[in-house]
Design an enzyme around this catalytic site. Structure first.
Site, PDB file in Angstrom:
ATOM      1  N   CYS A   1       2.111   2.119  -3.547  1.00  0.00           N
ATOM      2  CA  CYS A   1       3.419   1.676  -4.068  1.00  0.00           C
ATOM      3  C   CYS A   1       3.364   0.260  -4.611  1.00  0.00           C
ATOM      4  O   CYS A   1       4.257  -0.148  -5.349  1.00  0.00           O
ATOM      5  CB  CYS A   1       4.496   1.797  -2.998  1.00  0.00           C
ATOM      6  SG  CYS A   1       4.242   0.708  -1.585  1.00  0.00           S
TER       7      CYS A   1
ATOM      8  N   THR B   1       1.276  -8.180  -3.837  1.00  0.00           N
ATOM      9  CA  THR B   1       2.077  -7.941  -2.633  1.00  0.00           C
ATOM     10  C   THR B   1       3.256  -8.897  -2.553  1.00  0.00           C
ATOM     11  O   THR B   1       4.125  -8.734  -1.708  1.00  0.00           O
ATOM     12  CB  THR B   1       1.227  -8.101  -1.348  1.00  0.00           C
ATOM     13  OG1 THR B   1       0.726  -9.429  -1.308  1.00  0.00           O
ATOM     14  CG2 THR B   1       0.102  -7.114  -1.289  1.00  0.00           C
TER      15      THR B   1
ATOM     16  N   ASP C   1       1.210 -16.849   7.204  1.00  0.00           N
ATOM     17  CA  ASP C   1       0.454 -17.054   8.442  1.00  0.00           C
ATOM     18  C   ASP C   1      -0.701 -18.016   8.246  1.00  0.00           C
ATOM     19  O   ASP C   1      -1.271 -18.514   9.209  1.00  0.00           O
ATOM     20  CB  ASP C   1      -0.110 -15.716   8.925  1.00  0.00           C
ATOM     21  CG  ASP C   1       0.901 -14.983   9.766  1.00  0.00           C
ATOM     22  OD1 ASP C   1       1.402 -15.582  10.709  1.00  0.00           O
ATOM     23  OD2 ASP C   1       1.205 -13.823   9.439  1.00  0.00           O
TER      24      ASP C   1
ATOM     25  N   GLU D   1      15.712  16.300  22.706  1.00  0.00           N
ATOM     26  CA  GLU D   1      16.405  15.021  22.880  1.00  0.00           C
ATOM     27  C   GLU D   1      16.255  14.348  24.252  1.00  0.00           C
ATOM     28  O   GLU D   1      16.300  13.125  24.334  1.00  0.00           O
ATOM     29  CB  GLU D   1      17.912  15.235  22.634  1.00  0.00           C
ATOM     30  CG  GLU D   1      18.221  15.663  21.221  1.00  0.00           C
ATOM     31  CD  GLU D   1      19.599  16.301  21.108  1.00  0.00           C
ATOM     32  OE1 GLU D   1      20.111  16.787  22.127  1.00  0.00           O
ATOM     33  OE2 GLU D   1      20.146  16.336  20.020  1.00  0.00           O
TER      34      GLU D   1
HETATM   35  C1  FAD Z   1       4.291  -5.435   3.752  1.00  0.00           C
HETATM   36  C2  FAD Z   1       3.816  -6.850   3.667  1.00  0.00           C
HETATM   37  C3  FAD Z   1       3.507  -7.503   4.849  1.00  0.00           C
HETATM   38  C4  FAD Z   1       3.075  -8.821   4.793  1.00  0.00           C
HETATM   39  N1  FAD Z   1       2.811  -9.454   5.964  1.00  0.00           N
HETATM   40  C5  FAD Z   1       2.410 -10.759   5.938  1.00  0.00           C
HETATM   41  C6  FAD Z   1       2.130 -11.454   7.136  1.00  0.00           C
HETATM   42  O1  FAD Z   1       2.235 -10.907   8.238  1.00  0.00           O
HETATM   43  N2  FAD Z   1       1.754 -12.764   7.040  1.00  0.00           N
HETATM   44  C7  FAD Z   1       1.629 -13.403   5.831  1.00  0.00           C
HETATM   45  O2  FAD Z   1       1.250 -14.558   5.788  1.00  0.00           O
HETATM   46  N3  FAD Z   1       1.876 -12.764   4.684  1.00  0.00           N
HETATM   47  C8  FAD Z   1       2.285 -11.470   4.721  1.00  0.00           C
HETATM   48  N4  FAD Z   1       2.563 -10.831   3.544  1.00  0.00           N
HETATM   49  C9  FAD Z   1       2.486 -11.609   2.305  1.00  0.00           C
HETATM   50  C10 FAD Z   1       1.128 -11.473   1.648  1.00  0.00           C
HETATM   51  O3  FAD Z   1       0.124 -11.983   2.452  1.00  0.00           O
HETATM   52  C11 FAD Z   1       1.180 -12.240   0.367  1.00  0.00           C
HETATM   53  O4  FAD Z   1       2.134 -11.604  -0.442  1.00  0.00           O
HETATM   54  C12 FAD Z   1      -0.152 -12.220  -0.328  1.00  0.00           C
HETATM   55  O5  FAD Z   1      -1.109 -12.945   0.351  1.00  0.00           O
HETATM   56  C13 FAD Z   1      -0.030 -12.731  -1.735  1.00  0.00           C
HETATM   57  O6  FAD Z   1      -1.253 -12.469  -2.389  1.00  0.00           O
HETATM   58  P1  FAD Z   1      -1.309 -11.507  -3.643  1.00  0.00           P
HETATM   59  O7  FAD Z   1      -2.686 -11.557  -4.153  1.00  0.00           O
HETATM   60  O8  FAD Z   1      -0.793 -10.162  -3.327  1.00  0.00           O
HETATM   61  O9  FAD Z   1      -0.293 -12.246  -4.575  1.00  0.00           O
HETATM   62  P2  FAD Z   1       0.426 -11.760  -5.910  1.00  0.00           P
HETATM   63  O10 FAD Z   1       1.664 -11.005  -5.577  1.00  0.00           O
HETATM   64  O11 FAD Z   1      -0.575 -11.058  -6.763  1.00  0.00           O
HETATM   65  O12 FAD Z   1       0.807 -13.151  -6.486  1.00  0.00           O
HETATM   66  C14 FAD Z   1       1.714 -13.961  -5.809  1.00  0.00           C
HETATM   67  C15 FAD Z   1       2.014 -15.279  -6.505  1.00  0.00           C
HETATM   68  O13 FAD Z   1       0.887 -16.123  -6.383  1.00  0.00           O
HETATM   69  C16 FAD Z   1       0.494 -16.612  -7.645  1.00  0.00           C
HETATM   70  N5  FAD Z   1      -0.964 -16.664  -7.664  1.00  0.00           N
HETATM   71  C17 FAD Z   1      -1.796 -15.706  -7.208  1.00  0.00           C
HETATM   72  N6  FAD Z   1      -3.060 -16.111  -7.333  1.00  0.00           N
HETATM   73  C18 FAD Z   1      -3.020 -17.342  -7.868  1.00  0.00           C
HETATM   74  C19 FAD Z   1      -4.008 -18.280  -8.243  1.00  0.00           C
HETATM   75  N7  FAD Z   1      -5.293 -18.040  -8.070  1.00  0.00           N
HETATM   76  N8  FAD Z   1      -3.601 -19.446  -8.784  1.00  0.00           N
HETATM   77  C20 FAD Z   1      -2.289 -19.717  -8.966  1.00  0.00           C
HETATM   78  N9  FAD Z   1      -1.330 -18.859  -8.654  1.00  0.00           N
HETATM   79  C21 FAD Z   1      -1.682 -17.686  -8.092  1.00  0.00           C
HETATM   80  C22 FAD Z   1       1.050 -15.632  -8.623  1.00  0.00           C
HETATM   81  O14 FAD Z   1       1.310 -16.271  -9.871  1.00  0.00           O
HETATM   82  C23 FAD Z   1       2.292 -15.152  -7.977  1.00  0.00           C
HETATM   83  O15 FAD Z   1       3.361 -15.976  -8.298  1.00  0.00           O
HETATM   84  C24 FAD Z   1       2.961  -9.502   3.545  1.00  0.00           C
HETATM   85  C25 FAD Z   1       3.255  -8.832   2.357  1.00  0.00           C
HETATM   86  C26 FAD Z   1       3.696  -7.520   2.414  1.00  0.00           C
HETATM   87  C27 FAD Z   1       4.028  -6.818   1.148  1.00  0.00           C
HETATM   88  S1  FES Z   2       5.725   3.646   0.343  1.00  0.00           S
HETATM   89 FE1  FES Z   2       5.780   2.482   2.193  1.00  0.00          FE
HETATM   90  S2  FES Z   2       3.928   1.386   2.015  1.00  0.00           S
HETATM   91 FE2  FES Z   2       4.084   2.361   0.132  1.00  0.00          FE
END
Ligand code: FAD
Ligand code: FES
Ligand code: FES
Length: 1052
Positions: A77, A260, A358, A984
């Protein structure tokens, strides 16, 4: 500029087949592409935001630099289709199916009874499959990590874990479902499934990585890839230089790595990005370089890769140099789920600058920094309090790209060498549940001492999550500590400074203000305990130390499920009373089961959306739907007026005595022939048997003493134990609902089609009806098919509720089958040695009807609650549950260490289905009473929507030992084959965990001199449990004056 360009052709392999897309849309996620374009609906669509794991697939890629193929699980997703150019995707359909060969993972989860409704099953299968592709002999720790991001609402996880456990090397020595004491007794007891039947794992059967993709990766030209969608364009440069140029031209375009963070914003907040830049082909973002001071890690590396790298470095460097690495590894183990960590990038986590990151507080406290590049060249920026300037904002310029992140060794504390053995570094975290990210409190703390002393030379404390819009530095607190000896005096002053420094207004978003403030102190206190431990180990201090705080226990142990074997005289073909796999389990595990939203849309299809009142408990005087009707696409608004019939809400099957408190103890128990307060007579004998049995099975008395001892030796961790009985009435107090009908057809080939009035929702009613028909017709259950429930075949249908489905429909099916079997009697007598098929054929030629209806007129129950007249239930299900928890009094985190459940369900029709119902209901109860908290804004808006806010139990919440025993030698004259309904009743037994938490909190309170009753509201979330413990840190938080502020959430 890009919109005008014709895009490149995207190439991805899905289940070994090449798929090309000339118009790949950057807004299309893999999930919708699979389900809507390719009609591969095995991958399920649940939350859509990475929180439930239903959409898990495996991604495989080839890395030309190392010439290796790597595999990882991911949430479809959140995977942009455009990101997958050159990747191979495996979905649940790609690993096995019921027509050719099912994969061992699919087989084992199905045969271990790991699916009920089956919606989560393909995701579970794929998480496990991806794990096995990387590690064919996983450990239990690997399995629980791999499944941590997959939610299941039905099973309670235990059977899924047991199916997966069979892949562990150690599984054969710790099998579940048997007595572990001796080999003989093990064999005497019946099992829910037989591990020896399982297909071996055979990696040669796996799809090979497409050679074409290897070739493509080896010979890839270094040109920018562009995919043009309707509203958005995706650009994937092949070099850093080009990436920088793109960023200069389009500074506001996001760099999408794991998506993410960007993905959920696009999906849930409607953010549109006309241009998306994907740096995933820029080699510099994946480089790792080691320096004498630490390691530079490419910002594009996934969090899983970072963890692997740090784990490798731990082995290569001395302990004192890798304090920060260890702290990060610990954080990474709890961050999100495996699927999230596999795609989320390090740079993305840092730059997203979410307050609940984190990693950021830990990197900041550890003197981490980032290397960024832009048109102006390269620079290094420290990750300190100045870096995080606001919610989701850093001081980086929009056109700057983070190339790598520096993670320092801990040996050197910036200006001096720490002779006490290096600085001490800890990351501490509290989250409502271990995995998710909603409002955890995270801290990174580092301290250095002067040579050979307890005097603090340097200290750094950062907090993240829940304390405001950014990661924050507790600078004043650090100042109050530095230069002073690390002792009680310094610390107690530090707590006061910290309390003044990190202030949260009482109406702060996220609520739980007192709790969050107390956590800042508690986490510093925990750090203090570790520092003292370390100083003592270094012989720096002679102090007698307070207790060492160990993490809560976490290893899921094999558990027991015991049920009564069928009698020796029962025919081997008669499945009643034997464990029998859910009839849809294989189609669940292979993704072949079709759910409503798996069906293709039909022309003119409409969707229904519930519109709720914007004010709670308001009286609706008038409804004006004209504005709604003006909205595009709205066809009609249906209100109560349009629904014929009675509209009162009816509550069936809830017995009041379920609300009784933990105080129900032996002294208050029913004894001898008894009557309820509403004058229903019954015998409590089986309840007392359950009670005694549960006390013995759980070793209650000895464990009560052990809990007491544990509590005497631990100040900050307490154990609690609770034993709870239930008496649950089955059937409807509304007489007309106690009826059911069935229609059974026998076809000329001997196959049988059963239609009945029960709704299958995962609880296994179709499987049980198959068993009933099999017994009554004396034929194997494989000849029996179940037709989907429909009023076109069976008119007298009632709700499948009140745990009465099998009771009523089972009797109706039995009745129809008896009629048919009776009709065949003359034929059988003529040809006693004939087979079922020959009898059926003969009956056809003798013009005997091979179709019969069956009907069950259930008990005439009624109840006048005002007059206390009547009888509301047909009978009672009894059960007793004993749970033990370990509670961290400083954070409110807890773990259920063991649960034993004894239930009287008469003679079970299908022990595997019934034990599944017991475990599933128990886990739902555990969620209900300890986790699942609805939060409403003062104006009535529900905040807790979706898995990121509303926490249902995950695998990390399963009791470490969950034993279920079905009470032997119990009979029930009121239901089919002497069984009892079980859907239940057990839910309430989940409250044993609540009461065990309360028991532990009482022990903690008595340490603070608080004796006597106290209130703990359900659900006993960590917040409430922690506040109930009334630690000195809780007591330090000044109470906000009620009425002086508008709270973020209502206190309901
Ligand atoms: C279900 C879920 C659970 C999560 N749980 C946690 C958790 O427990 N703890 C926690 O800390 N996080 C958590 N997260 C957050 C997750 O760790 C961050 O969203 C993730 O690390 C972002 O990395 P990405 O590559 O997916 O970013 P993207 O979504 O690809 O990018 C995010 C942003 O960062 C910028 N960016 C990315 N790379 C660079 C770069 N190299 N230089 C400049 N800008 C950049 C992008 O422009 C964008 O604005 C969770 C997310 C989800 C969806
Ligand atoms: S639909 Fe729930 S994690 Fe993708
Ligand atoms: S959600 Fe897991 S079986 Fe229903």
């Amino acid at each position: 500029m890009f919109a005008a360009k014709k895009g490149d052709t995207l190439c991805v392999f899905i289940n070994g087949k090449k798929v090309t897309e000339d118009h790949a849309d950057p807004e299309t996620m893999l999930l919708s592409f699979l389900r809507e374009n390719l009609r591969l609906t095995g991958t399920k669509s649940g939350c859509g935001g990475g929180g439930c794991g239903a959409c898990t697939v495996m991604v495989s890629r080839y890395r030309p630099t190392t010439k290796t193929i790597f595999h990882y699980s991911a949430n479809a997703c959140l995977l942009p289709l455009c990101q997958l150019h050159g990747a191979a995707i495996t979905t649940v359909e790609g690993i096995g199916n019921s027509k050719t060969r099912i994969h061992p993972v699919q087989e084992r989860i199905a045969k271990a009874h790991g699916s009920q409704c089956g919606f989560c099953t393909p995701g579970m299968v794929m998480s496990m499959y991806a794990l096995l592709r990387n590690k064919p002999w996983p450990t239990m720790e690997d399995i629980t990590q791999a499944l941590a991001g997959n939610l299941c609402r039905c099973t309670g996880y235990r059977p899924i874990v047991d199916g997966c456990r069979s892949f562990c090397q150690e599984s054969s020595c710790c099998q579940s479902n048997g007595d572990e004491k001796t080999t003989e007794t093990k064999h005497e007891k019946p099992r829910l499934f037989d591990q020896e039947e399982f297909l071996p794992l055979d990696p040669t059967q796996d799809l090979i990585f497409p050679p074409e993709l290897i070739l493509m990766a080896e010979t890839a030209n270094q040109q920018t890839l562009t995919f043009c969608g309707e509203r958005s364009t995706w650009v994937s440069p092949a070099s850093l230089e080009e990436l920088v140029q793109l960023k200069i031209r389009h500074p506001t375009a996001p760099l999408v790595m794991g998506n993410t963070n960007t993905g959920p914003d696009m999906k849930f907040k409607g953010v549109l990005h006309p241009l998306i830049i994907s740096p995933s082909r820029v080699p510099e973002l994946f480089e790792v370089s080691l320096t004498p001071r630490g390691v530079w890690v490419g910002a594009g590396c996934s969090l899983s890769e970072v963890r692997c790298l740090l784990e490798k470095l731990l082995l290569e460097f001395p302990e004192e140099e890798t304090e920060l690495f260890r702290a990060l590894i610990q954080q990474l183990g709890n961050l999100g789920s495996q699927q999230i960590r596999n795609v989320a990038s390090l740079g993305g986590n840092v730059v997203s600058a979410y307050p609940n990151s984190d990693l950021n507080p830990v990197l900041a406290a550890g003197n981490g920094r980032v290397s960024v590049v832009s048109g102006g060249g390269r620079r290094e920026v420290p990750l300190d309090q100045d870096f995080f300037v606001g919610f989701g904002k850093t001081l980086l310029e929009p056109e700057e790209v983070v190339v790598s992140v520096f993670i320092p060794f801990t040996r050197k504390c910036s200006t001096f060498v720490c002779p006490a053995g290096g600085s001490l570094f800890r990351a501490l975290r509290h989250a409502p549940r271990k995995e998710p990210r909603s409002l955890p409190l995270t801290t990174g703390m580092r301290v250095c001492f002067s040579e050979g002393s307890r005097v603090v030379q340097d200290i750094s404390i950062y907090y993240g999550g829940g304390l405001g819009p950014t990661t924050v530095s507790a600078t004043k607190t650090c100042k109050a500590i530095v230069g002073r000896p690390w002792d009680e005096g310094t610390l107690s002053q530090a707590y006061n400074v910290l309390l003044d420094e990190l202030v949260l207004p009482p109406s702060a978003p996220g609520g739980k203000v007192d709790f969050r403030r107390s956590l800042t102190l508690s986490l510093l206190f925990k750090f203090n305990l570790e520092v003292l431990q370390k100083l003592k180990e270094m012989n720096v201090i002679p102090d007698e130390l307070p207790e060492k705080l160990l993490p809560l226990p976490g290893d899921i142990q094999p558990s027991l499920q015991e049920f009564q074997p069928v009698s020796d005289s029962q025919s081997v073909h008669d499945p009643v009373g034997r464990p029998m796999m859910h009839r849809s389990a294989v189609s669940h595990a292979t993704g072949e089961a079709i759910y409503c939203d798996d069906m293709p849309r039909t022309d003119g299809e409409l969707f229904l959306v519930l519109v709720t009142s914007s004010r709670a408990l308001a009286k609706i005087i008038n409804l004006d739907v004209s504005a709604a009707m003006q909205l595009p696409g709205v066809v009609d608004v249906i209100t109560a007026k349009d629904i014929p019939g009675k509209k009162e809400r009816a509550m069936f099957g809830y017995s009041e005595e379920l609300l009784a408190e933990n105080k129900i103890r032996e002294a208050n128990m029913y004894t001898g022939p008894s009557a309820t307060h509403y004058r229903m007579e019954f015998s409590p004998e089986n309840m007392l048997r359950c009670w005694e049995d549960c006390k013995v099975r759980s070793d209650y008395n000895a464990r009560r003493r052990a809990v007491h001892q544990f509590n005497q030796h631990h100040r900050w961790k307490k154990r609690g134990l609770s034993i709870i009985p239930i008496k649950y009435g089955v059937a409807f107090a509304e007489s007309f609902l106690n009826q059911a009908a069935a229609l059974v057809h026998v076809y000329k080939d001997g196959s049988v089609l059963v239609s009945h009035g029960g709704t299958e929702m995962g609880q296994g009613i179709h499987t049980k009806m198959q068993q009933v028909a099999s017994r009554e017709l004396h034929i194997p259950s494989s000849k029996i098919y179940i037709s989907e429930t429909s009023t076109s075949t069976v008119p007298n249908t009632c709700p499948s509720a009140a745990s009465f489905g099998t009771d009523a429909n089972g009797m109706a099916v039995k009745n129809a089958c008896e009629t048919l079997y009776q009709r065949l009697k003359p034929i059988r007598e003529k040809n006693p040695k004939g087979s079922w098929e020959t009898w059926v054929r003969a009956a056809f030629f003798e013009k005997i009807s091979l179709s019969a209806t069956g009907y069950h007129r259930g008990p005439d129950l009624y109840m006048d609650w005002d007059k206390m007249e009547g009888q509301p239930y047909a009978y009672f299900v009894f059960g007793v549950c004993c749970s033990e928890v370990e509670l961290d009094c400083l954070t409110g985190d807890y773990r259920t260490v063991r649960t034993d459940i004894v239930v009287d369900i008469g003679r079970s029709v299908n022990p595997s289905v019934d034990i599944g119902q017991v475990e599933g209901a128990f886990m739902q109860g555990l969620g209900l009473y300890t986790l699942e908290e609805l939060k409403f804004s003062p104006s009535g808006l529900l905040y807790t929507r979706g898995p990121s806010q509303y926490k249902i139990p995950a695998i990390c919440d399963v009791p470490l030992r969950l034993n279920v025993y079905l009470l032997p030698n119990s009979h029930n004259p009121h239901a089919i084959y002497s069984s009892k309904g079980i859907g239940e009743p057990v839910l309430f037994l989940g409250s044993s965990v609540f009461f065990a938490i309360k028991d532990a909190a009482a022990a903690a309170r008595s340490e603070s001199g608080l004796i006597g009753p106290f209130s703990l509201d359900s659900p006993a979330t960590p917040e409430k449990a922690c506040l109930a413990c009334a630690s000195p840190f809780i007591q330090k938080i000044p109470a906000s004056e009620p009425g002086s502020f508008k709270p973020w959430a209502l206190n309901i």
